[in-house]
Design a protein around this motif. Structure first.
Motif, PDB file in Angstrom:
ATOM      1  N   VAL A  45       0.860  -1.187   0.000  1.00 13.94           N
ATOM      2  CA  VAL A  45       0.000   0.000   0.000  1.00 13.94           C
ATOM      3  C   VAL A  45       0.892   1.230   0.000  1.00 13.94           C
ATOM      4  O   VAL A  45       1.632   1.461   0.951  1.00 13.94           O
ATOM      5  N   SER A  46       0.855   1.990  -1.078  1.00 18.62           N
ATOM      6  CA  SER A  46       1.682   3.176  -1.145  1.00 18.62           C
ATOM      7  C   SER A  46       1.062   4.157  -2.120  1.00 18.62           C
ATOM      8  O   SER A  46       0.011   3.902  -2.707  1.00 18.62           O
ATOM      9  N   GLU A  47       1.718   5.292  -2.278  1.00 22.91           N
ATOM     10  CA  GLU A  47       1.289   6.268  -3.279  1.00 22.91           C
ATOM     11  C   GLU A  47       2.498   7.117  -3.620  1.00 22.91           C
ATOM     12  O   GLU A  47       3.450   7.210  -2.827  1.00 22.91           O
ATOM     13  N   MET A  48       2.494   7.728  -4.777  1.00 20.40           N
ATOM     14  CA  MET A  48       3.624   8.567  -5.157  1.00 20.40           C
ATOM     15  C   MET A  48       3.632   9.845  -4.317  1.00 20.40           C
ATOM     16  O   MET A  48       2.589  10.426  -4.036  1.00 20.40           O
ATOM     17  N   PHE A  49       4.852  10.250  -3.910  1.00 24.77           N
ATOM     18  CA  PHE A  49       5.044  11.446  -3.086  1.00 24.77           C
ATOM     19  C   PHE A  49       4.158  11.419  -1.836  1.00 24.77           C
ATOM     20  O   PHE A  49       3.647  12.434  -1.392  1.00 24.77           O
ATOM     21  N   ARG A  86      -5.513   6.595  -9.883  1.00 24.62           N
ATOM     22  CA  ARG A  86      -4.608   7.012  -8.812  1.00 24.62           C
ATOM     23  C   ARG A  86      -3.864   8.309  -9.142  1.00 24.62           C
ATOM     24  O   ARG A  86      -3.260   8.922  -8.257  1.00 24.62           O
ATOM     25  N   ILE A  87      -3.904   8.720 -10.386  1.00 23.18           N
ATOM     26  CA  ILE A  87      -3.076   9.832 -10.843  1.00 23.18           C
ATOM     27  C   ILE A  87      -3.451  11.180 -10.213  1.00 23.18           C
ATOM     28  O   ILE A  87      -2.565  11.973  -9.882  1.00 23.18           O
ATOM     29  N   PRO A  88      -4.740  11.494 -10.008  1.00 24.15           N
ATOM     30  CA  PRO A  88      -5.022  12.789  -9.368  1.00 24.15           C
ATOM     31  C   PRO A  88      -4.343  12.957  -8.008  1.00 24.15           C
ATOM     32  O   PRO A  88      -3.799  14.033  -7.712  1.00 24.15           O
ATOM     33  N   LEU A  89      -4.347  11.905  -7.189  1.00 22.75           N
ATOM     34  CA  LEU A  89      -3.676  11.982  -5.891  1.00 22.75           C
ATOM     35  C   LEU A  89      -2.171  12.116  -6.074  1.00 22.75           C
ATOM     36  O   LEU A  89      -1.516  12.936  -5.411  1.00 22.75           O
ATOM     37  N   ASN A 137       0.042  15.288  -4.761  1.00 26.05           N
ATOM     38  CA  ASN A 137       1.191  15.062  -3.877  1.00 26.05           C
ATOM     39  C   ASN A 137       2.463  15.647  -4.481  1.00 26.05           C
ATOM     40  O   ASN A 137       3.269  16.281  -3.782  1.00 26.05           O
ATOM     41  N   HIS A 138       2.657  15.413  -5.766  1.00 27.89           N
ATOM     42  CA  HIS A 138       3.846  15.925  -6.457  1.00 27.89           C
ATOM     43  C   HIS A 138       3.883  17.454  -6.380  1.00 27.89           C
ATOM     44  O   HIS A 138       4.925  18.058  -6.091  1.00 27.89           O
ATOM     45  N   GLY A 161      -7.043   3.178 -19.417  1.00 25.11           N
ATOM     46  CA  GLY A 161      -7.282   3.199 -17.984  1.00 25.11           C
ATOM     47  C   GLY A 161      -6.057   2.997 -17.122  1.00 25.11           C
ATOM     48  O   GLY A 161      -6.168   2.823 -15.913  1.00 25.11           O
ATOM     49  N   ARG A 162      -4.885   3.029 -17.750  1.00 20.70           N
ATOM     50  CA  ARG A 162      -3.648   2.849 -16.994  1.00 20.70           C
ATOM     51  C   ARG A 162      -2.625   3.882 -17.448  1.00 20.70           C
ATOM     52  O   ARG A 162      -2.726   4.429 -18.552  1.00 20.70           O
ATOM     53  N   VAL A 163      -1.645   4.128 -16.608  1.00 18.94           N
ATOM     54  CA  VAL A 163      -0.544   5.000 -17.003  1.00 18.94           C
ATOM     55  C   VAL A 163       0.761   4.232 -16.867  1.00 18.94           C
ATOM     56  O   VAL A 163       0.947   3.452 -15.929  1.00 18.94           O
TER      57      VAL A 163
END
Length: 279
Positions: free
Chosen positions: A79-83, A159-162, A166-167, A185-187
């Motif tokens: 479980v993680s997220e960028m920045f 997940r990209i908006p979050l 964060n960035h 639907g993916r990056v």
């Protein structure tokens, strides 16, 4: 379990035997992880994988190696997220990077890299700060499936908006969209971000020092360890850091009660960033 003390005791015995079997057969050591956390995750695994007891799970696991990766998906937290915690990355950018600029070459270890969110965050930060070309990143985890996902660098577009917010809060000097391509639907993050990355299986429980680092970032991993294992990991970080190198921990983690605390000085205390003392 039904709350009966006898049943709880049997379950605890079964879990200890299961963890011993995992270590003996496959050399993954979860025996020093915090028991409450391990028990919760193993109960999820038992239910989802369809085993009536932990003893049945153990018997199957010893005979069927294909079950291990599925079980590791429950035992290792992905479980993680960028920045994540943008103020941590802002502190790295504003306080740590000026020191890192003085080195002709850099080694950065992302310990417990999971599926790569923190690695890509650091790679982007280092590119924005002009340090990427002189840096080798070591991204390690005990979960091979997580390492493969990290190496692929593909995340759900939802997940990209979050990640983007964060960035921005971390002091980003560009748009996060400069670093990925979106489709279906993916990056997929730019593979050039991985050109200086070494992905490797490494256990903080059993493995040794493998290099001298200027920065180690190990965030939200040690909260799942018991005190003895936390001390082992921190000793490993101490021995892996160059003199005056930096260690970043998670928001709920601390060096304060470790026997290795004297080897580190607070650098940005509120962000759990420490500096290896010059000895």
């Amino acid at each position: 379990m039904n709350g009966d003390p006898g049943s709880e005791k049997v379950e605890d015995i079964e879990i200890r035997l299961l963890l011993e079997a995992i270590y003996s057969q496959y050399h993954y050591d979860f025996r020093s992880y915090a028991m409450a956390s391990i028990k919760r995750r193993l109960r999820q695994a038992r239910e989802h994988l369809g085993f009536p007891t932990f003893s049945a799970m153990q018997e199957s696991l010893l005979r069927d190696p294909a079950l291990l990766p599925r079980l590791l998906g429950y035992l290792t937290v992905q479980v993680s997220e960028m920045f994540r915690d943008p103020s941590y990355f802002r502190a790295l950018r504003e306080k740590v990077v000026p020191h890192l600029r003085t080195y002709p070459s850099l080694k950065v270890w992302v310990a417990g890299c999971s599926t790569g969110e923190e690695l890509y965050s650091l790679a982007i930060l280092f590119r924005e700060e002009g340090l990427e070309e002189r840096t080798i990143f070591y991204a390690t985890d005990i979960n091979q499936d997580a390492l493969h996902a990290a190496e692929a660098g593909i995340f759900g577009v939802d997940r990209i908006p979050l990640f983007t917010e964060n960035h921005r809060k971390s002091g980003g000097k560009s748009s996060l969209s400069d670093y990925y391509q979106a489709a279906y639907g993916r990056v997929a993050f730019d593979k050039t971000l991985r050109r200086n990355v070494v992905f490797s299986d490494h256990s903080l429980v059993t493995d040794a020092v493998f290099g001298e680092m200027q920065l180690i970032s190990c965030r939200n991993v040690m909260i799942y360890f018991d005190r003895a294992l936390q001390d082992r990991a921190l000793g490993l970080f101490r021995d892996s850091l160059a003199r005056k190198g930096f260690l970043g921990l998670g928001a709920k983690e601390s060096l304060r009660f470790s026997k290795h605390a004297d080897a580190f000085a607070d650098f940005v205390r509120e962000e759990r960033i420490y500096q290896r003392r010059f000895e």
